[in-house]
Design a protein around this motif. Structure first.
Motif, PDB file in Angstrom:
ATOM      1  N   ALA A  75       0.871  -1.403   0.073  1.00  0.00           N
ATOM      2  CA  ALA A  75      -0.121  -0.113  -0.036  1.00  0.00           C
ATOM      3  C   ALA A  75       0.843   1.266   0.162  1.00  0.00           C
ATOM      4  CB  ALA A  75      -0.824  -0.054   1.203  1.00  0.00           C
ATOM      5  N   GLY A  76       2.197   1.150   0.219  1.00  0.00           N
ATOM      6  CA  GLY A  76       2.924   2.374   0.379  1.00  0.00           C
ATOM      7  C   GLY A  76       3.079   3.385   1.578  1.00  0.00           C
ATOM      8  N   PHE A  77       2.256   2.885   2.505  1.00  0.00           N
ATOM      9  CA  PHE A  77       2.205   3.719   3.987  1.00  0.00           C
ATOM     10  C   PHE A  77       3.464   3.691   4.577  1.00  0.00           C
ATOM     11  CE2 PHE A  77      -2.305   2.435   3.666  1.00  0.00           C
ATOM     12  CZ  PHE A  77      -2.735   3.963   3.822  1.00  0.00           C
ATOM     13  N   GLN A  78       3.821   4.722   5.053  1.00  0.00           N
ATOM     14  CA  GLN A  78       4.939   5.019   6.120  1.00  0.00           C
ATOM     15  C   GLN A  78       4.541   6.216   7.311  1.00  0.00           C
ATOM     16  OE1 GLN A  78       7.717   7.252   3.621  1.00  0.00           O
ATOM     17  NE2 GLN A  78       7.742   5.441   2.200  1.00  0.00           N
ATOM     18  N   ILE A  79       5.244   5.840   8.334  1.00  0.00           N
ATOM     19  CA  ILE A  79       5.293   6.730   9.486  1.00  0.00           C
ATOM     20  C   ILE A  79       6.265   7.713   9.482  1.00  0.00           C
ATOM     21  CG2 ILE A  79       5.447   7.030  12.066  1.00  0.00           C
ATOM     22  CD1 ILE A  79       3.921   4.607  12.436  1.00  0.00           C
ATOM     23  N   HIS A  80       6.104   9.072   9.574  1.00  0.00           N
ATOM     24  CA  HIS A  80       7.147  10.101   9.560  1.00  0.00           C
ATOM     25  C   HIS A  80       7.009  10.599  10.901  1.00  0.00           C
ATOM     26  CE1 HIS A  80       9.059   9.910   5.288  1.00  0.00           C
ATOM     27  NE2 HIS A  80       7.845   9.235   5.259  1.00  0.00           N
ATOM     28  N   ALA A  81       8.326  10.903  11.736  1.00  0.00           N
ATOM     29  CA  ALA A  81       8.324  11.508  12.833  1.00  0.00           C
ATOM     30  C   ALA A  81       9.218  12.802  12.611  1.00  0.00           C
ATOM     31  CB  ALA A  81       8.801  10.361  13.931  1.00  0.00           C
ATOM     32  N   ARG A  82       9.137  13.863  12.861  1.00  0.00           N
ATOM     33  CA  ARG A  82      10.222  14.896  13.039  1.00  0.00           C
ATOM     34  C   ARG A  82      10.153  15.521  14.102  1.00  0.00           C
ATOM     35  NH1 ARG A  82       7.683  18.852   9.927  1.00  0.00           N
ATOM     36  NH2 ARG A  82       5.575  17.826   9.861  1.00  0.00           N
ATOM     37  N   GLU A  83      11.295  15.401  14.924  1.00  0.00           N
ATOM     38  CA  GLU A  83      11.497  15.415  16.231  1.00  0.00           C
ATOM     39  C   GLU A  83      12.033  16.866  16.608  1.00  0.00           C
ATOM     40  OE1 GLU A  83      12.468  10.866  17.321  1.00  0.00           O
ATOM     41  OE2 GLU A  83      14.120  12.537  17.588  1.00  0.00           O
ATOM     42  N   PHE A  84      11.395  17.621  17.305  1.00  0.00           N
ATOM     43  CA  PHE A  84      11.699  19.046  17.670  1.00  0.00           C
ATOM     44  C   PHE A  84      12.073  19.896  16.601  1.00  0.00           C
ATOM     45  CE2 PHE A  84      12.909  15.589  20.910  1.00  0.00           C
ATOM     46  CZ  PHE A  84      12.076  15.726  21.763  1.00  0.00           C
TER      47      PHE A  84
ATOM     48  N   TYR B 247      12.319  17.627   6.813  1.00  0.00           N
ATOM     49  CA  TYR B 247      12.430  16.494   6.102  1.00  0.00           C
ATOM     50  C   TYR B 247      13.727  16.232   5.562  1.00  0.00           C
ATOM     51  CZ  TYR B 247       7.349  15.466   5.896  1.00  0.00           C
ATOM     52  OH  TYR B 247       6.182  14.897   6.174  1.00  0.00           O
ATOM     53  N   GLY B 248      14.541  15.254   5.746  1.00  0.00           N
ATOM     54  CA  GLY B 248      15.823  14.972   5.432  1.00  0.00           C
ATOM     55  C   GLY B 248      16.821  15.492   6.635  1.00  0.00           C
ATOM     56  N   GLU B 249      16.589  16.173   7.547  1.00  0.00           N
ATOM     57  CA  GLU B 249      17.661  16.795   8.595  1.00  0.00           C
ATOM     58  C   GLU B 249      17.586  15.516   9.839  1.00  0.00           C
ATOM     59  OE1 GLU B 249      16.888  21.418   8.243  1.00  0.00           O
ATOM     60  OE2 GLU B 249      16.098  20.375  10.099  1.00  0.00           O
ATOM     61  N   ASP B 250      18.659  15.684  10.483  1.00  0.00           N
ATOM     62  CA  ASP B 250      18.719  14.919  11.793  1.00  0.00           C
ATOM     63  C   ASP B 250      17.526  15.219  12.600  1.00  0.00           C
ATOM     64  OD1 ASP B 250      21.182  14.088  11.035  1.00  0.00           O
ATOM     65  OD2 ASP B 250      22.420  15.379  12.369  1.00  0.00           O
TER      66      ASP B 250
ATOM     67  N   ALA C 264      16.845   8.400  15.639  1.00  0.00           N
ATOM     68  CA  ALA C 264      17.356   9.634  16.092  1.00  0.00           C
ATOM     69  C   ALA C 264      17.239   9.606  17.707  1.00  0.00           C
ATOM     70  CB  ALA C 264      16.778  10.912  15.621  1.00  0.00           C
ATOM     71  N   GLN C 265      16.568  10.322  18.448  1.00  0.00           N
ATOM     72  CA  GLN C 265      16.177  10.025  19.644  1.00  0.00           C
ATOM     73  C   GLN C 265      14.894   9.062  19.917  1.00  0.00           C
ATOM     74  OE1 GLN C 265      15.522  13.270  23.036  1.00  0.00           O
ATOM     75  NE2 GLN C 265      16.331  14.791  21.442  1.00  0.00           N
ATOM     76  N   GLY C 266      14.040   8.955  18.898  1.00  0.00           N
ATOM     77  CA  GLY C 266      13.191   8.042  18.676  1.00  0.00           C
ATOM     78  C   GLY C 266      13.691   6.737  17.740  1.00  0.00           C
ATOM     79  N   ASP C 267      12.751   5.716  17.683  1.00  0.00           N
ATOM     80  CA  ASP C 267      13.164   4.967  16.773  1.00  0.00           C
ATOM     81  C   ASP C 267      12.022   4.203  16.008  1.00  0.00           C
ATOM     82  OD1 ASP C 267      13.697   1.458  16.669  1.00  0.00           O
ATOM     83  OD2 ASP C 267      15.404   2.782  15.892  1.00  0.00           O
ATOM     84  N   LEU C 268      12.164   3.829  14.909  1.00  0.00           N
ATOM     85  CA  LEU C 268      11.048   3.374  14.136  1.00  0.00           C
ATOM     86  C   LEU C 268      11.375   2.034  13.502  1.00  0.00           C
ATOM     87  CD1 LEU C 268       8.711   4.906  11.737  1.00  0.00           C
ATOM     88  CD2 LEU C 268      10.181   2.844  10.891  1.00  0.00           C
ATOM     89  N   MET C 269      10.663   0.806  13.827  1.00  0.00           N
ATOM     90  CA  MET C 269      10.685  -0.409  13.435  1.00  0.00           C
ATOM     91  C   MET C 269       9.449  -0.800  12.277  1.00  0.00           C
ATOM     92  SD  MET C 269      11.066  -4.167  15.638  1.00  0.00           S
ATOM     93  CE  MET C 269      12.672  -3.674  16.198  1.00  0.00           C
TER      94      MET C 269
END
Length: 329
Positions: free
Chosen positions: A207-216, A220-223, A233-238
């Motif tokens: 289906a092409g779904f993704q979760i994106h988290a942008r911390e603080f 997009y594309g930054e640390d 980063a501080q958080g983690d995605l699995m």
């Protein structure tokens, strides 16, 4: 699939990168597709059939058609184990008794056990280390269920499977379910779950779904931008699930250690779907799961994907899951 009641969207309807609308459905759809109300399986494992080798220990060798031959030499020594047929004929018959030996019984080799056994152990980071043994189900797809989450995995050549799973409940129960109805149940106590915020998304197929988290405030594309292409980063995605099998259940789980964060502010969370040749022009569905102190909150999503001339574009859904408010510790 059960028909879901359409939920009217309030102000702040989810924004899409290309202006595509979607329908939020009630939990009946997800309960059917993802097994939010996980059925209780019989924890009794399957017993292997035992095949007994039957050996005829009373086999008797029959001696037939005894051939008489003329003696051409002097009589045999008295020590010879022979039987005299007739003193005046000079014909001797070798005794057959010694040749009749008890037949050797073949060894009975027991078949390997086909029991399906699962185990779970809590690990640091509110994780569960899972192990499955299914010797008679090698290279077999198996659905893993946990607190309404479901994803598809494949056993190895020997029928084993090991994996790590972010826990969604302190008293964590995990069910392994094979397509033939066999399976196993295991559980573990995850005491440090309250130290983490967790958001999950699940869907079926490509289906092409993704979760994106942008911390603080990360762009997009930054640390600090965490997604499947940059999962920590501080958080983690699995990401969970075997995408190589046909129509697998897939899932992503974003975890943030709220009790040990050194930063303060907001983690912006969004659900996105890339327009690909596998989903363009179709209607795709997903479900979000958010872990909180009161339990797990779920929301269902039905999304119409643009036609294939929009390949490579992304649909951005900013309000399907709640942003995280983080205080420094």
């Amino acid at each position: 699939m059960l028909k879901a009641r359409e939920i009217a969207t309030a102000a702040g309807t989810l924004a899409c990168a290309v202006g595509i609308g979607f329908i939020m459905q009630n939990g009946d759809t997800a309960k059917e597709r993802y097994g939010a109300q996980t059925p209780v399986l019989d924890a009794e494992t399957v017993q292997a059939d035992v095949i007994s080798a039957v050996v005829n220990a009373d086999l008797v060798l029959e001696v037939q058609d005894i051939t008489l031959t003329s003696a051409q030499t002097a009589p045999l020594p008295e020590t010879s184990d022979v039987t005299s047929i007739g003193a005046d004929t000079g014909v001797q018959l070798a005794a057959a008794n010694d040749a009749l030996e008890t037949p050797v019984q073949p060894d009975v080799v027991p078949l390997p056990s086909c029991d399906i056994v699962a185990s779970a152990q809590a690990a640091p980071g509110a994780m569960i280390e899972l192990s499955l043994s299914a010797p008679c189900l090698p290279n077999e797809r198996v659905n893993v269920h946990h607190q309404g989450l479901v994803f598809t995995q494949t056993t190895r050549n020997d029928g084993s499977l090991t994996l790590s799973l972010p826990a969604l409940a302190q008293d964590a129960t995990v069910i392994f379910a094979f397509s033939d109805g066999d399976g196993a149940v295991t559980s573990a106590s995850v005491d440090d779950l309250d130290m983490y915020n967790r958001t999950a998304l699940q869907w079926r197929g490509d289906a092409g779904f993704q979760i994106h988290a942008r911390e603080f405030g990360a762009a997009y594309g930054e640390d600090g931008h965490v997604w499947v292409g940059a999962p920590a980063a501080q958080g983690d995605l699995m990401r969970l699930g075997d995408a190589t099998v046909a129509e697998p259940f897939m899932a992503e789980i974003y975890s943030f250690p709220r009790m040990s964060s050194t930063s303060e502010g907001t983690v912006d969370l969004s659900v996105e779907a890339e327009v690909t040749r596998a989903n363009c022009g179709l209607e795709i569905e997903a479900q979000s799961l958010e872990v909180s102190s009161t339990g797990i909150k779920t929301q269902d999503l039905t999304l119409a994907v643009p036609d294939c001339d929009a390949l490579g574009d992304f649909l951005v859904l900013n309000n399907l899951v709640q942003d995280l408010k983080v205080a420094s510790n």
